[in-house]
Scaffold this motif. Structure first.
Motif, PDB file in Angstrom:
ATOM      1  N   CYS A  74       3.765  -2.741  -6.719  1.00 40.33           N
ATOM      2  CA  CYS A  74       3.158  -2.571  -5.397  1.00 40.33           C
ATOM      3  C   CYS A  74       3.415  -3.789  -4.512  1.00 40.33           C
ATOM      4  N   ARG A  75       3.218  -4.967  -5.045  1.00 42.65           N
ATOM      5  CA  ARG A  75       3.425  -6.199  -4.261  1.00 42.65           C
ATOM      6  C   ARG A  75       4.885  -6.336  -3.834  1.00 42.65           C
ATOM      7  N   ARG A  76       5.803  -5.934  -4.689  1.00 46.06           N
ATOM      8  CA  ARG A  76       7.230  -6.080  -4.380  1.00 46.06           C
ATOM      9  C   ARG A  76       7.715  -5.036  -3.370  1.00 46.06           C
ATOM     10  N   LEU A  77       6.917  -4.003  -3.144  1.00 46.65           N
ATOM     11  CA  LEU A  77       7.277  -2.986  -2.152  1.00 46.65           C
ATOM     12  C   LEU A  77       6.868  -3.377  -0.740  1.00 46.65           C
ATOM     13  N   ILE A  78       5.782  -4.145  -0.609  1.00 48.01           N
ATOM     14  CA  ILE A  78       5.130  -4.302   0.685  1.00 48.01           C
ATOM     15  C   ILE A  78       5.964  -5.060   1.719  1.00 48.01           C
ATOM     16  N   LEU A  79       6.400  -6.277   1.413  1.00 45.73           N
ATOM     17  CA  LEU A  79       7.102  -7.080   2.417  1.00 45.73           C
ATOM     18  C   LEU A  79       8.414  -6.434   2.863  1.00 45.73           C
ATOM     19  N   PRO A  80       9.287  -6.005   1.943  1.00 47.76           N
ATOM     20  CA  PRO A  80      10.495  -5.306   2.403  1.00 47.76           C
ATOM     21  C   PRO A  80      10.165  -4.033   3.179  1.00 47.76           C
ATOM     22  N   GLY A  81       9.102  -3.326   2.768  1.00 45.93           N
ATOM     23  CA  GLY A  81       8.698  -2.131   3.487  1.00 45.93           C
ATOM     24  C   GLY A  81       8.300  -2.441   4.919  1.00 45.93           C
ATOM     25  N   ILE A  82       7.619  -3.565   5.117  1.00 47.57           N
ATOM     26  CA  ILE A  82       7.230  -3.989   6.465  1.00 47.57           C
ATOM     27  C   ILE A  82       8.457  -4.270   7.319  1.00 47.57           C
ATOM     28  N   ASP A 131      12.080   4.368 -20.628  1.00 45.28           N
ATOM     29  CA  ASP A 131      12.883   3.190 -20.906  1.00 45.28           C
ATOM     30  C   ASP A 131      12.413   2.035 -20.046  1.00 45.28           C
ATOM     31  N   ALA A 132      12.936   0.848 -20.341  1.00 48.04           N
ATOM     32  CA  ALA A 132      12.604  -0.312 -19.522  1.00 48.04           C
ATOM     33  C   ALA A 132      13.052  -0.051 -18.085  1.00 48.04           C
ATOM     34  N   PRO A 133      12.171  -0.234 -17.104  1.00 51.87           N
ATOM     35  CA  PRO A 133      12.524   0.047 -15.719  1.00 51.87           C
ATOM     36  C   PRO A 133      13.706  -0.786 -15.250  1.00 51.87           C
ATOM     37  N   LYS A 134      14.574  -0.138 -14.467  1.00 50.02           N
ATOM     38  CA  LYS A 134      15.711  -0.822 -13.886  1.00 50.02           C
ATOM     39  C   LYS A 134      15.645  -0.667 -12.363  1.00 50.02           C
ATOM     40  N   GLY A 135      16.372  -1.526 -11.658  1.00 49.39           N
ATOM     41  CA  GLY A 135      16.369  -1.436 -10.209  1.00 49.39           C
ATOM     42  C   GLY A 135      15.384  -2.410  -9.587  1.00 49.39           C
ATOM     43  N   ARG A 136      15.478  -2.533  -8.278  1.00 50.05           N
ATOM     44  CA  ARG A 136      14.659  -3.480  -7.536  1.00 50.05           C
ATOM     45  C   ARG A 136      13.730  -2.747  -6.586  1.00 50.05           C
ATOM     46  N   PRO A 137      12.426  -2.830  -6.813  1.00 44.28           N
ATOM     47  CA  PRO A 137      11.478  -2.170  -5.917  1.00 44.28           C
ATOM     48  C   PRO A 137      11.596  -2.638  -4.471  1.00 44.28           C
ATOM     49  N   GLY A 138      11.996  -3.896  -4.257  1.00 44.44           N
ATOM     50  CA  GLY A 138      12.100  -4.410  -2.900  1.00 44.44           C
ATOM     51  C   GLY A 138      13.108  -3.636  -2.063  1.00 44.44           C
ATOM     52  N   GLY A 145      10.531   1.995   4.184  1.00 44.62           N
ATOM     53  CA  GLY A 145       9.922   1.648   5.460  1.00 44.62           C
ATOM     54  C   GLY A 145      10.802   2.002   6.634  1.00 44.62           C
ATOM     55  N   LEU A 146      12.121   1.816   6.480  1.00 47.04           N
ATOM     56  CA  LEU A 146      13.061   2.100   7.562  1.00 47.04           C
ATOM     57  C   LEU A 146      13.045   3.575   7.928  1.00 47.04           C
ATOM     58  N   PHE A 147      13.224   4.444   6.952  1.00 46.00           N
ATOM     59  CA  PHE A 147      13.333   5.867   7.238  1.00 46.00           C
ATOM     60  C   PHE A 147      11.971   6.525   7.424  1.00 46.00           C
ATOM     61  N   ASP A 148      10.929   5.917   6.897  1.00 42.92           N
ATOM     62  CA  ASP A 148       9.586   6.460   7.081  1.00 42.92           C
ATOM     63  C   ASP A 148       9.199   6.500   8.552  1.00 42.92           C
ATOM     64  N   SER A 149       9.709   5.566   9.337  1.00 42.05           N
ATOM     65  CA  SER A 149       9.370   5.502  10.755  1.00 42.05           C
ATOM     66  C   SER A 149       9.865   6.715  11.528  1.00 42.05           C
ATOM     67  N   PHE A 150      10.839   7.423  11.000  1.00 43.13           N
ATOM     68  CA  PHE A 150      11.407   8.563  11.705  1.00 43.13           C
ATOM     69  C   PHE A 150      10.586   9.836  11.494  1.00 43.13           C
ATOM     70  N   GLY A 151       9.404   9.706  10.936  1.00 45.76           N
ATOM     71  CA  GLY A 151       8.537  10.867  10.793  1.00 45.76           C
ATOM     72  C   GLY A 151       8.086  11.101   9.377  1.00 45.76           C
TER      73      GLY A 151
END
Length: 257
Positions: A74-82, A131-138, A145-151
């Motif tokens: 959750c914390r790693r999602l917030i700043l990039p999402g903003i 499995d062990a999670p892969k990828g970067r939540p950020g 956040g970018l595409f969410d603004s479009f509706g």
């Protein structure tokens, strides 16, 4: 008018029920309904993001109660999402209406197809070996956040991406829903800056009705996330989104031809 407000409250309830249960659907459903009533996409998106703040907090509290949150994710999602939300909200607010309306309809219709495709691959919320999670939540948060603004689109992008990274679906839903109101608050502020706060007050009763319906649904949805599979609900969401936005897309195609 009372019937219209009751209808918008029902839309808010259904949208939040679906979103809280499968981690997607609130923004794209509510925005599509508002755009279908004739509101400019930027105003509709702004209104929906205002309602996301209290409804998102209610959803987060409900998910916290049921233990559905991975706080590190959750914390790693917030700043990039903003960051993504600021860019996206500025773009949709500044583009001309005759450009953004068909783009918004196209985007929301495509999101409906995406949700259906995700549903076809969805295995529900039954316990599975993860499995062990892969990828970067950020990175996920940035594009969410970018595409969410479009509706709307935070859920379809963030929740499904977290699940595809190998994370527990319940925690993916809860973490995405908990980060969302923080990002939505910044997006609402950006929309208010570009559009003017007075613009949002013109549809205050509509937004309030949607918000009340969504607040009533939040605790129910958090409970259902531990009970229901997501495939059928997600597929229904996709069909609804395509159906709502199809008239605008058909009109656009007719003009091009």
């Amino acid at each position: 008018m009372d019937f219209d407000l009751a209808l918008f409250a029902a839309v808010g309830f259904a949208a939040q029920l679906i979103d809280g249960a499968i981690g997607m659907g609130y923004g794209v459903i509510a925005s599509s309904v508002l755009v279908a009533t004739g509101l400019p996409p930027a105003v509709a998106s702004a209104a929906v993001h205002v309602t996301k703040i209290p409804t998102g907090i209610a959803s987060a509290l409900s998910h916290w109660k049921f233990g559905n949150i991975d706080w590190a994710v959750c914390r790693r999602l917030i700043l990039p999402g903003i960051v993504g939300g600021i860019v996206g909200a500025s773009v949709i607010a500044l583009l001309p209406l005759n450009v953004i309306r068909p783009l918004a309809a196209l985007y929301l219709g495509v999101m409906g197809i995406v949700v259906i495709l995700r549903a076809m691959r969805w295995h529900g919320f039954a316990p599975v070996a993860i499995d062990a999670p892969k990828g970067r939540p950020g990175i996920v948060g940035l594009f969410g956040g970018l595409f969410d603004s479009f509706g709307g689109g935070w859920g379809p992008i963030v929740t499904t991406s977290l699940i595809m990274q190998g994370r527990d679906p319940r925690k993916a839903v809860g973490s995405a829903n908990t980060a969302e109101p923080v990002v939505a608050a910044v997006q609402a502020a950006v929309f208010s800056f570009w559009l003017g706060a007075a613009t949002l007050t013109t549809i205050g009763s509509t937004a309030l009705a949607i918000m009340i319906g969504a607040l009533l649904a939040a605790p129910v949805a958090a409970f259902l996330v531990n009970r229901l599979p997501g495939r059928l609900i997600a597929g229904a969401v996709g069909i609804v989104l395509i159906g709502i936005n199809m008239p605008t897309l058909i009109m656009l195609i007719g003009k091009l031809l």
